[in-house]
Design an enzyme around this catalytic site. Sequence first.
Site, PDB file in Angstrom:
ATOM      1  N   ALA A  84     -27.278  -3.535  36.224  1.00 57.39           N
ATOM      2  CA  ALA A  84     -27.790  -3.815  37.567  1.00 57.39           C
ATOM      3  C   ALA A  84     -29.278  -4.125  37.475  1.00 57.39           C
ATOM      4  CB  ALA A  84     -27.554  -2.618  38.481  1.00 57.39           C
ATOM      5  N   GLY A  85     -29.709  -5.164  38.151  1.00 57.28           N
ATOM      6  CA  GLY A  85     -31.126  -5.511  38.099  1.00 57.28           C
ATOM      7  C   GLY A  85     -31.502  -6.532  39.151  1.00 57.28           C
ATOM      8  N   TYR A 148     -41.544  -7.054  36.878  1.00 61.94           N
ATOM      9  CA  TYR A 148     -40.247  -7.108  36.198  1.00 61.94           C
ATOM     10  C   TYR A 148     -40.411  -6.744  34.724  1.00 61.94           C
ATOM     11  CZ  TYR A 148     -35.748  -9.019  34.636  1.00 61.94           C
ATOM     12  OH  TYR A 148     -34.498  -9.181  34.091  1.00 61.94           O
ATOM     13  N   HIS A 182     -27.599 -18.119  31.604  1.00 59.85           N
ATOM     14  CA  HIS A 182     -27.089 -18.677  32.858  1.00 59.85           C
ATOM     15  C   HIS A 182     -26.538 -17.570  33.760  1.00 59.85           C
ATOM     16  CE1 HIS A 182     -26.627 -22.725  30.661  1.00 59.85           C
ATOM     17  NE2 HIS A 182     -27.536 -22.887  31.592  1.00 59.85           N
TER      18      HIS A 182
END
Length: 237
Positions: A84-85, A148, A182
């Site tokens: 999750a990010g 980030y 991608h």
Amino acid sequence: MDKVCAVFGGSRGIGRAVAQLMARKGYRLAVIARNLEGAKAAAGDLGGDHLAFSCDVAKEHDVQNTFEELEKHLGRVNFLVNAAGINRDGLLVRTKTEDMVSQLHTNLLGSMLTCKAAMRTMIQQQGGSIVNVGSIVGLKGNSGQSVYSASKGGLVGFSRALAKEVARKKIRVNVVAPGFVHTDMTKDLKEEHLKKNIPLGRFGETIEVAHAVVFLLESPYITGHVLVVDGGLQLIL
């Protein structure tokens, strides 16, 4: 050891590819995402008796409740993947504090909370394997991604420290650090320009990262390692 794996962030991108690969290898999956419908769709695509759960990893009670429910229905979790990010690119001077906090909470605190919740069972059963999905920018940094980068760099330090803490309990903790892959997170990037700087000349695919994740999950003599999957990008950064 049973083959029950919780994949946080399993409804799309790298997490979804990990779930698909692990299902083919015979694991029982808990596909976990903030959006329950997305998690259900991803779990349904796997076939079999895989389950879906909704969880905001930044909220400790959500994480605890999710582990209680999935262990009730699937059994003890002995494999954990944190994929999750979120990312909100921007120069630091233009980044709102709430955007900093949300990235740190989801990308770093969230993995800390899921690992903490998994420890109880893994320590009891004297074994387990965790892979946290980081990023090459957590190792190298990138302009416009300072927050980030901090969240993913912190994930590396956390994972290595945790690996030391729990190694005697036969619990392994590793990190996969992808480059440009991608996913929804990279769909708006200027790929034609960026791939010129990648030695292998292209963006990666989620399944290629998934193979690295599963390799670390299943490698009994690797812990505290960061496996970079970036097409050689680190060679020129």
